[in-house]
Scaffold this motif. Structure first.
Motif, PDB file in Angstrom:
ATOM      1  N   LEU A  95     110.432 -32.838 -43.519  1.00 27.02           N
ATOM      2  CA  LEU A  95     109.870 -32.893 -42.093  1.00 27.02           C
ATOM      3  C   LEU A  95     109.344 -34.133 -41.665  1.00 27.02           C
ATOM      4  CD1 LEU A  95     108.724 -29.107 -41.605  1.00 27.02           C
ATOM      5  CD2 LEU A  95     111.103 -30.050 -41.240  1.00 27.02           C
ATOM      6  N   GLU A  96     109.409 -34.374 -40.100  1.00 24.97           N
ATOM      7  CA  GLU A  96     108.481 -35.441 -39.735  1.00 24.97           C
ATOM      8  C   GLU A  96     106.947 -35.084 -39.532  1.00 24.97           C
ATOM      9  OE1 GLU A  96     109.577 -38.600 -38.806  1.00 24.97           O
ATOM     10  OE2 GLU A  96     111.760 -37.955 -39.250  1.00 24.97           O
ATOM     11  N   PRO A  97     106.272 -35.992 -39.660  1.00 22.90           N
ATOM     12  CA  PRO A  97     104.772 -35.942 -39.720  1.00 22.90           C
ATOM     13  C   PRO A  97     104.487 -35.090 -38.282  1.00 22.90           C
ATOM     14  CG  PRO A  97     105.071 -38.154 -40.444  1.00 22.90           C
ATOM     15  CD  PRO A  97     106.515 -37.529 -39.985  1.00 22.90           C
ATOM     16  N   GLY A  98     103.490 -34.113 -38.451  1.00 21.40           N
ATOM     17  CA  GLY A  98     103.267 -33.331 -37.257  1.00 21.40           C
ATOM     18  C   GLY A  98     104.255 -32.247 -36.933  1.00 21.40           C
ATOM     19  N   ALA A  99     105.249 -32.113 -37.646  1.00 18.96           N
ATOM     20  CA  ALA A  99     106.153 -31.250 -37.314  1.00 18.96           C
ATOM     21  C   ALA A  99     105.739 -29.832 -37.695  1.00 18.96           C
ATOM     22  CB  ALA A  99     107.568 -31.275 -37.971  1.00 18.96           C
ATOM     23  N   LEU A 100     104.857 -29.569 -38.545  1.00 19.42           N
ATOM     24  CA  LEU A 100     104.227 -28.342 -38.778  1.00 19.42           C
ATOM     25  C   LEU A 100     102.816 -28.313 -38.255  1.00 19.42           C
ATOM     26  CD1 LEU A 100     105.448 -27.737 -42.474  1.00 19.42           C
ATOM     27  CD2 LEU A 100     106.229 -26.769 -40.148  1.00 19.42           C
ATOM     28  N   ILE A 101     102.509 -27.118 -37.601  1.00 16.02           N
ATOM     29  CA  ILE A 101     100.861 -26.968 -37.497  1.00 16.02           C
ATOM     30  C   ILE A 101     100.236 -25.787 -38.476  1.00 16.02           C
ATOM     31  CG2 ILE A 101     101.373 -27.335 -34.959  1.00 16.02           C
ATOM     32  CD1 ILE A 101     100.880 -24.016 -34.834  1.00 16.02           C
ATOM     33  N   GLU A 102      99.143 -26.032 -38.868  1.00 19.56           N
ATOM     34  CA  GLU A 102      98.403 -25.062 -39.853  1.00 19.56           C
ATOM     35  C   GLU A 102      97.440 -24.289 -38.810  1.00 19.56           C
ATOM     36  OE1 GLU A 102      95.811 -25.018 -43.851  1.00 19.56           O
ATOM     37  OE2 GLU A 102      96.015 -26.735 -42.627  1.00 19.56           O
ATOM     38  N   ALA A 103      97.609 -23.047 -38.958  1.00 18.68           N
ATOM     39  CA  ALA A 103      96.918 -21.895 -38.245  1.00 18.68           C
ATOM     40  C   ALA A 103      96.119 -20.908 -39.229  1.00 18.68           C
ATOM     41  CB  ALA A 103      97.818 -20.961 -37.592  1.00 18.68           C
ATOM     42  N   GLN A 104      94.923 -20.624 -38.499  1.00 20.07           N
ATOM     43  CA  GLN A 104      94.044 -19.574 -39.474  1.00 20.07           C
ATOM     44  C   GLN A 104      94.508 -18.004 -38.668  1.00 20.07           C
ATOM     45  OE1 GLN A 104      91.434 -20.070 -41.493  1.00 20.07           O
ATOM     46  NE2 GLN A 104      91.249 -17.769 -41.480  1.00 20.07           N
ATOM     47  N   ARG A 105      94.794 -17.268 -39.874  1.00 21.84           N
ATOM     48  CA  ARG A 105      95.333 -15.899 -39.413  1.00 21.84           C
ATOM     49  C   ARG A 105      94.596 -15.140 -38.717  1.00 21.84           C
ATOM     50  NH1 ARG A 105      94.957 -12.913 -44.800  1.00 21.84           N
ATOM     51  NH2 ARG A 105      92.698 -12.603 -43.869  1.00 21.84           N
ATOM     52  N   ARG A 106      95.078 -14.667 -37.559  1.00 16.39           N
ATOM     53  CA  ARG A 106      94.539 -13.888 -36.642  1.00 16.39           C
ATOM     54  C   ARG A 106      94.915 -12.473 -36.752  1.00 16.39           C
ATOM     55  NH1 ARG A 106      94.605 -18.066 -32.737  1.00 16.39           N
ATOM     56  NH2 ARG A 106      96.124 -16.832 -31.370  1.00 16.39           N
ATOM     57  N   THR A 107      94.433 -11.625 -37.535  1.00 15.79           N
ATOM     58  CA  THR A 107      95.134 -10.229 -37.785  1.00 15.79           C
ATOM     59  C   THR A 107      94.289  -9.348 -37.908  1.00 15.79           C
ATOM     60  OG1 THR A 107      96.822 -11.456 -39.203  1.00 15.79           O
ATOM     61  CG2 THR A 107      96.673  -9.237 -39.284  1.00 15.79           C
ATOM     62  N   THR A 108      94.855  -7.921 -37.340  1.00 15.72           N
ATOM     63  CA  THR A 108      93.794  -6.807 -37.005  1.00 15.72           C
ATOM     64  C   THR A 108      94.510  -5.756 -37.411  1.00 15.72           C
ATOM     65  OG1 THR A 108      94.241  -6.485 -34.624  1.00 15.72           O
ATOM     66  CG2 THR A 108      92.307  -7.657 -35.323  1.00 15.72           C
ATOM     67  N   ILE A 109      94.071  -4.290 -37.639  1.00 12.90           N
ATOM     68  CA  ILE A 109      94.360  -3.036 -37.845  1.00 12.90           C
ATOM     69  C   ILE A 109      93.727  -2.419 -36.647  1.00 12.90           C
ATOM     70  CG2 ILE A 109      94.443  -1.041 -39.119  1.00 12.90           C
ATOM     71  CD1 ILE A 109      93.086  -4.418 -40.762  1.00 12.90           C
ATOM     72  N   TYR A 110      94.993  -1.490 -36.133  1.00 16.90           N
ATOM     73  CA  TYR A 110      94.483  -0.536 -34.929  1.00 16.90           C
ATOM     74  C   TYR A 110      94.559   0.776 -35.490  1.00 16.90           C
ATOM     75  CZ  TYR A 110      94.294   2.042 -30.662  1.00 16.90           C
ATOM     76  OH  TYR A 110      94.143   2.857 -29.547  1.00 16.90           O
ATOM     77  N   THR A 111      93.447   1.642 -35.526  1.00 16.25           N
ATOM     78  CA  THR A 111      93.209   2.669 -36.222  1.00 16.25           C
ATOM     79  C   THR A 111      92.132   3.646 -35.660  1.00 16.25           C
ATOM     80  OG1 THR A 111      93.287   3.742 -38.332  1.00 16.25           O
ATOM     81  CG2 THR A 111      91.887   2.021 -38.384  1.00 16.25           C
ATOM     82  N   HIS A 112      92.207   4.635 -35.534  1.00  9.40           N
ATOM     83  CA  HIS A 112      91.107   5.563 -35.195  1.00  9.40           C
ATOM     84  C   HIS A 112      90.492   5.256 -33.829  1.00  9.40           C
ATOM     85  CE1 HIS A 112      90.982   6.611 -39.463  1.00  9.40           C
ATOM     86  NE2 HIS A 112      90.600   7.820 -39.115  1.00  9.40           N
ATOM     87  N   GLY A 113      91.378   4.558 -32.878  1.00  9.03           N
ATOM     88  CA  GLY A 113      91.166   4.206 -31.626  1.00  9.03           C
ATOM     89  C   GLY A 113      90.378   2.783 -31.777  1.00  9.03           C
TER      90      GLY A 113
END
Length: 465
Positions: A95-113
């Protein structure tokens, strides 16, 4: 009389096989399936003639993207995690330079409201106190038993989560979530399918998370790479361009397998009525589909083929005219009151996945059969807070993946070993998540393909060491 894996061989059959062996050194390696595993195999054979065969009109397999009205949808979430230097160098080099971004995972669990940070087992703060108490007591009890050295091999996956995380966490997250995920009781699953994919926090992390100190960075996917322009198919397309740049590699798209003759090392494809002789065959297509194209399987292989089980996946692509109220990349939903177990928002990772001000989501449905109640699913998305309102939805598409999750039951391991051993005797190599009937990430598929190419290199007269 000589014996083979499929029984006695006559003199005429021996002569046919010997002739095929003499002729095959000049024949190509045929790779079935142009997903990540197949592309990696073809790309790393290099100086060996290769024919890459793909049933669909495009490469990529499950790492494909679909575009409509300015929205881009992958086949559910496909976030790239590269922990090996080999795969990092490969992908970055394509891939060309800059074609990929790196991200910090933002993930949750919805439970018990409530929304809890991922993973559940390390972020109990916010649960009802009684629920949190049960989870903590169970985990501490399991931890103490482990420390005492009284470790008993778990019978199945349900037994594993109870022994490892305690009955509280099993009851309030693992059993409800994975029961929705698999659509079956967890005691039907082997205890080891989850290796490297279910985070196991320390006691300190569990206690810290329970008092409100958020525990981030646990698990294999804490950070991920993704194409900046949107669409995971950028990666297999780049791999395919590199394959076609090799003089030794040709691709046949929109081509299916009709029949495979392992004894004579030949295959018949829909693109031609003639048999094609192969030196080696690499299959990344679903293992049952491969076996179904080989007539007269030995009885033990036929029995093993009957033991292979998988789950289909039904999912929705949802486009909205407004942004998602959620900022997460994806959310786990163990609550049985929702008709899905996981929801993700592509455009929260890369804005280019949707038109300005809009959102593109995928929704993994719990039911694996029967009619899909799309209005009910949309109302549930609004209750979850994934969309602002049902009226904001521009369109919904329903999709199905036939073999999405290999079922890791007690019969799978022995069945795959029996099949793989027999195929190897005929120089048929299986690799990739579906080819090897396993569970793995995109990186695992690429690594599998590279390993298959290396095995062939050691046996092919044109290959290097």
């Amino acid at each position: 009389m000589a014996m083979t894996a499929d029984g006695p061989r006559s003199a005429a059959e021996r002569a046919q096989h010997d002739q095929a062996m003499r002729e095959s050194p000049g024949s190509p390696v045929i790779v079935l399936g142009a997903g990540l595993a197949g592309l990696a195999t073809a790309l790393h054979l290099r100086d060996i003639p290769v024919v890459l065969v793909e049933r669909d009109s495009m490469v990529g397999g499950k790492a494909r993207s679909h575009r409509r009205d300015g929205f881009t949808f992958d086949v559910t979430g496909h976030w790239l995690h590269l922990k090996h230097q080999t795969t990092q160098d490969l992908v970055q080099g394509l891939l060309e330079p800059g074609a990929l971004i790196e991200a910090q995972r933002r993930t949750t669990i919805y439970t018990h409201g409530v929304m809890l940070p991922y993973p559940f087992q390390a972020n109990l703060h916010g649960l009802p106190l009684a629920v949190m108490g049960q989870c903590l007591a169970g985990f501490i009890g399991a931890w103490l038993r482990t420390r005492s050295g009284k470790v008993i091999e778990p019978r199945d996956f349900e037994d594993y989560v109870v022994r490892r995380f305690g009955r509280g966490m099993a009851r309030h997250f693992f059993i409800p979530y994975y029961s929705k995920y698999w659509g079956m009781s967890l005691n039907e699953l082997a205890s080891d399918w989850h290796v490297n994919y279910v985070p196991v926090p320390t006691l300190r992390q569990v206690l810290s998370g329970a008092v409100g100190s958020r525990q981030d960075g646990l698990g294999y996917n804490a950070r991920f790479l993704y194409p900046a322009a949107g669409g995971i198919d950028m990666i297999p397309q780049a791999m395919h361009r590199a394959c076609t740049a090799l003089d030794t590699c040709t691709t046949q798209l929109s081509t299916s397998v009709e029949e495979i003759d392992p004894r004579l090392r030949r295959i018949r494809l829909t693109s031609s009525p003639d048999w094609v002789t192969w030196h080696s065959l690499v299959s990344t297509i679903p293992l049952p589909d491969l076996l179904d194209r080989i007539p007269a399987l030995p009885p033990e292989v036929m029995a093993a083929r009957g033991a292979l089980r998988s789950l289909p996946l039904r999912y929705l692509n949802v486009a909205t005219r407004t942004r998602s109220p959620m900022r997460e990349h994806w959310v786990y939903v163990p609550d049985p009151g929702f008709p899905f177990y996981r929801v993700g928002t592509f455009s929260n990772a890369v804005a280019a996945m949707a038109p300005p001000g809009c959102a593109g989501l995928w929704v993994e449905l719990s039911d694996h059969s029967g009619r899909v109640d799309i209005p009910d699913a949309l109302r549930a998305l609004a209750r979850l807070g994934a969309i602002t309102d049902v009226e904001d939805v521009l369109f919904v598409e329903q999709h199905e993946v036939e073999h999405s999750y290999v079922i890791f039951d007690s019969a799978r391991k022995a069945a795959v070993h029996t099949i793989q051993s027999w195929l190897a005797e005929h120089d048929i190599h299986i690799c990739g998540r579906y080819g090897a009937w396993a569970y793995g990430s995109m990186e695992d598929a690429i690594v599998d393909g590279i390993a298959a190419a290396r095995r062939i290199h050691t046996r092919h007269p044109a290959g290097g060491s």
